[in-house]
Write an enzyme that holds these catalytic residues in place. Structure first.
Site, short mmCIF file in Angstrom:
data_model
loop_
_atom_site.label_atom_id
_atom_site.label_comp_id
_atom_site.label_asym_id
_atom_site.label_seq_id
_atom_site.Cartn_x
_atom_site.Cartn_y
_atom_site.Cartn_z
N SER A 158 69.69 -4.24 46.98
CA SER A 158 69.35 -3.67 48.28
C SER A 158 69.21 -2.17 48.14
O SER A 158 69.77 -1.56 47.22
CB SER A 158 70.45 -4.00 49.29
OG SER A 158 70.34 -3.19 50.44
N TYR A 183 79.99 -2.35 49.75
CA TYR A 183 78.68 -3.01 49.73
C TYR A 183 77.74 -2.29 48.76
O TYR A 183 77.06 -2.92 47.95
CB TYR A 183 78.08 -3.02 51.13
CG TYR A 183 76.70 -3.65 51.19
CD1 TYR A 183 76.52 -5.00 50.96
CD2 TYR A 183 75.58 -2.87 51.50
CE1 TYR A 183 75.26 -5.58 51.01
CE2 TYR A 183 74.32 -3.44 51.56
CZ TYR A 183 74.16 -4.80 51.32
OH TYR A 183 72.90 -5.36 51.37
#
Length: 318
Positions: A158, A183
């Site tokens: 991502s 994350y």
């Protein structure tokens, strides 16, 4: 330093769909494994791959939900897998290998984002464990089937990788938890995994790619409050979506393109976005491109060694 991170002019872009990139590609006789292939972009990828003729195995933590989501998808098969549980990962791999089948494509699509502090296994931080370590173990355990396929492994990363490199001094956030940094670290790990897997596997004819699918509103956002999504600029006070999000079919396009495109023959170990190889990011504020720490071969080798140590699994150990 030279980098392979340069666009190749694929002919596709941010609005291309998974069906678009598969147009004219016949996957009959091919088998793909897509983790999380029953929700969000994973479901869109499964639908597109099966429509192109592939048989898709979908390992799922919520088996009943997966079977319901895929009940009308011919060519999809569901099995059980909890990426946060190494015994579950090993169980799925053993069941698959026992069938004697070949894995032509593996897409490590499943993941969690910005969840509350959670520990799994021997106290591992859940995002690093689920998004990276579980997939690291899965690919290594499936290596005999992947090697026979001489195909591709696609690791879902991502743009969130820009939030953190690997925190070598505190990988599991034992000295204070930050859900977004966790994350970011996990998404950086997903890129580094592809970089080193490609280096190890290319002589066997297997190539690996990392992918940023783009911004898509899916169940991945389930841990975020409305206030947080307003703060990210994704919606206004009334709940109206502000950001330009891709559809799930557009979000699935880059992972499917990386898994199948003939334009990528002979390539690997790169980060892709919008159905092309991404450029290296030079602007720290940029929301596109890949940070140098996420593609550094030394960092990739170091992460592989740590992952092997933590899981006790390494298909390439001498």
């Amino acid at each position: 330093m030279t980098t392979p991170q340069h666009k190749i002019g694929s002919g596709f872009g941010a609005t291309s769909t998974a069906d678009d990139v598969l147009h004219g590609i016949d996957l009959s006789g091919k088998l793909a494994i897509v983790t999380g292939g029953y929700s969000g972009i994973g479901l869109a990828a499964t639908r597109a791959l099966t429509a192109a003729g592939a048989h898709v195995v979908v390992p799922a933590r919520r088996r009943a939900a997966a079977e319901e989501a895929l009940k009308d998808v011919d060519g999809a098969e569901v099995d059980e897998l909890d990426l946060g549980d190494l015994a579950s990962v090993r169980g799925f791999a053993e069941r698959f290998l026992a069938t004697g089948r070949t894995a032509d494509i593996v897409i490590t699509n499943a993941g969690i984002m910005a969840c509350p502090e959670t520990r799994v296994g021997p106290g591992w931080e859940a995002q690093f464990a689920t998004n990276h370590l579980g997939h690291y173990a899965l690919v290594n355990l499936l290596w005999p089937a992947i090697e026979r396929g001489r195909g591709r492994v696609v690791s879902l990363s991502s743009v969130g990788h820009r939030r953190s490199p690997i925190r070598w001094d505190d990988v599991h956030f034992e000295r204070g938890y930050d859900k977004w940094a966790a994350y970011g670290q996990a998404k950086t790990a997903n890129v580094l995994f592809a970089v080193h897997l490609d280096a190890l596997a290319k002589d066997a004819g297997v190539r690996a790619f990392a992918v940023h699918p783009g911004g898509i509103l899916t169940p991945l956002q389930r841990h975020l409050t409305r206030e947080e999504m307003i703060g990210e600029g994704w919606m206004d006070e009334q709940g109206n979506v502000l950001a330009t999000f891709k559809t799930p079919e557009q979000g699935a396009a880059t992972e499917v393109w990386a898994a199948t495109s003939p334009r990528l023959a002979g390539m690997g170990g790169v980060y892709c976005e919008d159905c092309d190889i991404a450029e290296a990011a030079t602007d720290p504020e940029a929301r596109s491109g890949v940070r140098s720490y996420a593609t550094d071969p030394g960092e990739a080798a170091r992460l592989w060694a740590l992952s092997a140590q933590l899981t006790g699994i390494d298909a390439f150990a001498r």
